[in-house]
Design an enzyme around this catalytic site. Structure first.
Site, mmCIF file in Angstrom:
data_model
loop_
_atom_site.group_PDB
_atom_site.id
_atom_site.type_symbol
_atom_site.label_atom_id
_atom_site.label_comp_id
_atom_site.label_asym_id
_atom_site.label_seq_id
_atom_site.Cartn_x
_atom_site.Cartn_y
_atom_site.Cartn_z
ATOM 1 N N CYS A 62 -18.084 2.515 -4.115
ATOM 2 C CA CYS A 62 -17.001 2.383 -3.150
ATOM 3 C C CYS A 62 -16.289 1.052 -3.394
ATOM 4 C CB CYS A 62 -17.573 2.433 -1.739
ATOM 5 S SG CYS A 62 -16.438 1.868 -0.474
ATOM 6 N N HIS A 119 5.544 -1.975 9.525
ATOM 7 C CA HIS A 119 6.219 -2.748 8.487
ATOM 8 C C HIS A 119 7.534 -2.076 8.116
ATOM 9 C CE1 HIS A 119 4.709 0.333 5.790
ATOM 10 N NE2 HIS A 119 3.470 0.073 6.159
ATOM 11 N N HIS A 127 7.634 1.792 7.671
ATOM 12 C CA HIS A 127 7.735 2.553 8.913
ATOM 13 C C HIS A 127 9.178 2.520 9.419
ATOM 14 C CE1 HIS A 127 3.369 1.227 9.337
ATOM 15 N NE2 HIS A 127 3.271 2.533 9.469
ATOM 16 N N LYS A 153 4.908 -1.281 -4.574
ATOM 17 C CA LYS A 153 4.754 -0.724 -3.241
ATOM 18 C C LYS A 153 4.617 -1.805 -2.172
ATOM 19 C CE LYS A 153 2.783 3.816 -4.109
ATOM 20 N NZ LYS A 153 1.564 4.613 -4.148
ATOM 21 N N CYS A 184 -20.506 6.776 1.617
ATOM 22 C CA CYS A 184 -20.758 5.335 1.534
ATOM 23 C C CYS A 184 -21.416 4.885 2.831
ATOM 24 C CB CYS A 184 -19.457 4.562 1.320
ATOM 25 S SG CYS A 184 -19.687 2.772 1.394
ATOM 26 N N CYS A 227 -19.259 2.048 4.653
ATOM 27 C CA CYS A 227 -18.094 2.495 5.421
ATOM 28 C C CYS A 227 -18.474 3.576 6.432
ATOM 29 C CB CYS A 227 -17.031 3.089 4.508
ATOM 30 S SG CYS A 227 -16.421 1.980 3.245
ATOM 31 N N HIS A 256 -17.433 -1.520 -0.933
ATOM 32 C CA HIS A 256 -18.838 -1.935 -0.997
ATOM 33 C C HIS A 256 -19.411 -1.671 -2.391
ATOM 34 C CE1 HIS A 256 -18.042 -0.965 3.286
ATOM 35 N NE2 HIS A 256 -18.750 -2.061 3.498
ATOM 36 N N LYS A 305 0.362 -1.344 3.242
ATOM 37 C CA LYS A 305 -0.451 -2.208 4.106
ATOM 38 C C LYS A 305 -0.856 -3.508 3.411
ATOM 39 C CE LYS A 305 -1.818 2.121 5.874
ATOM 40 N NZ LYS A 305 -2.579 3.298 5.427
#
Length: 511
Positions: A153, A26, A29, A303, A136, A139, A156, A306
């Site tokens: 988490c 993106h 980067h 921000k 977790c 994960c 989850h 991602k």
RNA sequence: GGCAGGGUAGCUCAGGUGGUUAGAGCACGGCACUCAUAAUGCCGGGGUCGUGGGUUCGAGUCCCACCCCUGCUACCA
């Protein structure tokens, strides 16, 4: 402040952070790659023997999970992403000499060798200890505080986190606090800009803990030496890419190492300014000379990572006005020090105002006047006009700024000369000189303008290599802008070339 | 919470150790010019310098308090 990296003026080993392969590239980067490329190109202009490294970080739990979600093998996943990233960087004009991937054998060899070397020198600096944390089961990994909300988490929230202990290999980071602190304080190891240096120093002064450098249950990583049940923790692995790319541990790596500059994002300074130097000291290797930590690209003040990064794709940002325009925008508007905002409006303004009406138009009018008034041959002459004098000062200031990686200030100096050149056109009014058949006056004015345009083109080349290269050709200069050296900036070629008019470099969208 | 940096024209920002009418670029208004991608140059309007106190002959510039923003605060990279 001392600048040790200038002790070796010929050689310049420059790196960017390796990109994490859990998603597409993106704008964030892109800022880092383009900024580093700008520095690399500037260094070549300065006459350094530049070696410019970029690459991919391809291990870790997250990569494994991303590939599983996509229904492909991890190797296929990282292979695809490596291609996606390199394609983008090529389109943006990045001039890196090497591209390292942490799944390559040369990298694994270096990681193993570095660990062995640390253990040889300091047998008790790599040791086994219990790592305890909240695990977790969804994960299948340990969770950091930031990933835990209300005791669950984030991914989850219905599952209970399980307090778990596992044996990990640890690195005795604490033993290296004082040496690292000292090298930053005395300037041997530069952390820039100052705000980042202060953060790192306060972190060091507040004390460190030993860090775990291995993981169990994680097959996607480099096997830990002498412990097939564990893999090297991804960060310990990733940092070593800079060294691996020099050929370490094979003989001859010293020709490249140490790095002169690591360009990284501000979020990963503690890895590059504390852990990495500690690892190198433990292995008895030289530290990099400097780390430059840039800011982030934001979208509407928040921000653009991602999650929010989907707001503007790299693809669409390049498509708007072309790759050079995006490079220019990132370096000029966002800068390489503080955070900055990306908006389409600002991109359009920078493009129209500075590239089209500024640099593009100046090139256009200078070439056209040379063509029309003096037969298309750049006049020779003495470089003693006020424009030449302004150029001398701007070039010197540009060099000072760029030497300190202050590329934003470097650009300002370049624009100062553009502005002065436009004034000079009005002052000399070559169209009046032509009516008066004042050939000496025309030669003097147009020769000075050609020299100024040459200088501007060389100064702007690290920012927009493609378009600057076209102007270089338009001026009828020998060689290429990319191969030109500092001397051509201090004393630009004094004419004789045949100019070639260009189609508008930065066409304005019809709307 | 702790540490650090910052809040200056509509926007992005400059303004070492306090001192004449607070600056630049962009945006806006007017004028000039024609070589150029209706481009460029010149002139101009526009700011209670976050808030409230204090020190001083004098503070955007020092001190105190408060408000707001950002980053870091150690194993997501």
């Amino acid at each position: 402040m001392p600048r040790p990296r200038n002790q070796v003026p010929d050689r310049f080993f420059l790196t960017t952070a390796i990109d994490y392969s859990n998603g597409d590239p993106h704008l964030g980067h892109a800022l880092e790659k383009v900024g580093a490329d700008c520095i690399a190109r500037y260094r070549r202009l300065r006459g350094n023997d530049v070696h410019f490294l970029m690459g991919m970080d391809e291990h870790s739990q997250s990569v494994l999970q991303a590939s599983a979600n996509a229904g492909v093998t991890p190797q296929a996943w990282v292979d695809r992403l490596s291609t996606v990233f390199t394609d983008f960087w090529k389109r943006l004009g990045c001039s890196n000499d090497d591209w390292i991937r942490t799944t390559e054998p040369r990298h694994a060899r270096a990681v193993t060798a570095l660990l062995e070397r640390i253990k040889e020198r300091h047998p008790d600096h790599v040791f086994l200890a219990e790592y305890s944390g909240l695990y977790c089961t969804g994960c299948e990994e340990f969770k950091a505080d930031a990933q835990i909300k209300d005791g669950h988490c984030i991914e989850h929230p219905t599952l209970e986190l399980v307090p778990t202990k596992e044996p990990n290999h640890y690195f005795r980071l604490t033993a290296w606090r004082d040496p690292v602190l000292q090298k930053i304080e005395n300037g041997e190891f530069l952390v820039e800009p100052a705000i980042r240096r202060n953060e790192v120093l306060s972190l060091l002064r507040s004390g460190l803990q030993d860090i775990s450098i291995s993981r169990v249950r994680l097959p996607w990583g480099i096997p830990f030496p002498d412990d097939p049940g564990q893999t090297v923790y991804v960060w310990f692995d990733a940092l070593i890419n800079y060294l691996a790319a020099t050929g370490f541990p094979e003989a001859g790596y010293e020709k490249r190492w140490p790095a002169d500059l690591h360009v990284v994002g501000k979020g990963i300074t503690r890895f590059h300014c504390i852990i990495w130097p500690a690892m190198l000291l433990a292995a008895g290797l030289d530290l990099p000379r400097a780390v430059w930590a840039h800011g982030y690209v934001q979208w509407e003040g928040s921000k653009m990572s991602k999650t929010a990064g989907t707001a503007v794709s790299l693809e669409s940002a390049i498509a708007r006005h072309g790759p050079d325009a995006l490079r220019y925008f990132l370096l000029r508007e966002i800068g390489f020090e503080n955070d900055g905002n990306f908006t389409w409006e600002r991109l359009d303004v920078r493009y129209t105002d500075e590239l089209a009406n500024g640099y593009g138009n100046l090139a256009s009018r200078v070439l056209a006047m040379i063509e029309r008034y003096v037969g298309g041959i750049v006049p020779t002459g003495v470089a003693d006009t006020p424009l030449d004098q302004e150029g001398n000062a701007r070039v010197a200031a540009y060099g000072n700024a760029m030497d300190g990686n202050l590329i934003h200030e470097g650009a300002q100096e370049m624009w100062g000369l553009v502005s002065r050149a436009n004034q000079f056109v009005e002052e000399t009014a070559p169209w009046n000189l032509a009516k008066a058949k004042d050939t000496a006056g025309l030669d003097r004015a147009l020769g000075a303008l050609a020299r100024a345009l040459t200088r501007i083109t060389l100064m702007i080349h690290p920012f927009i290599p493609g378009k600057a290269g076209e102007v270089w050709g338009g001026l009828g200069l020998p060689g290429t802008a990319a191969d030109a050296k500092w001397g051509a900036l201090e004393n630009p070629p004094t004419g004789g070339g045949k100019v070639r008019k260009l189609t508008p470099l930065f066409p304005k969208p019809v709307s």
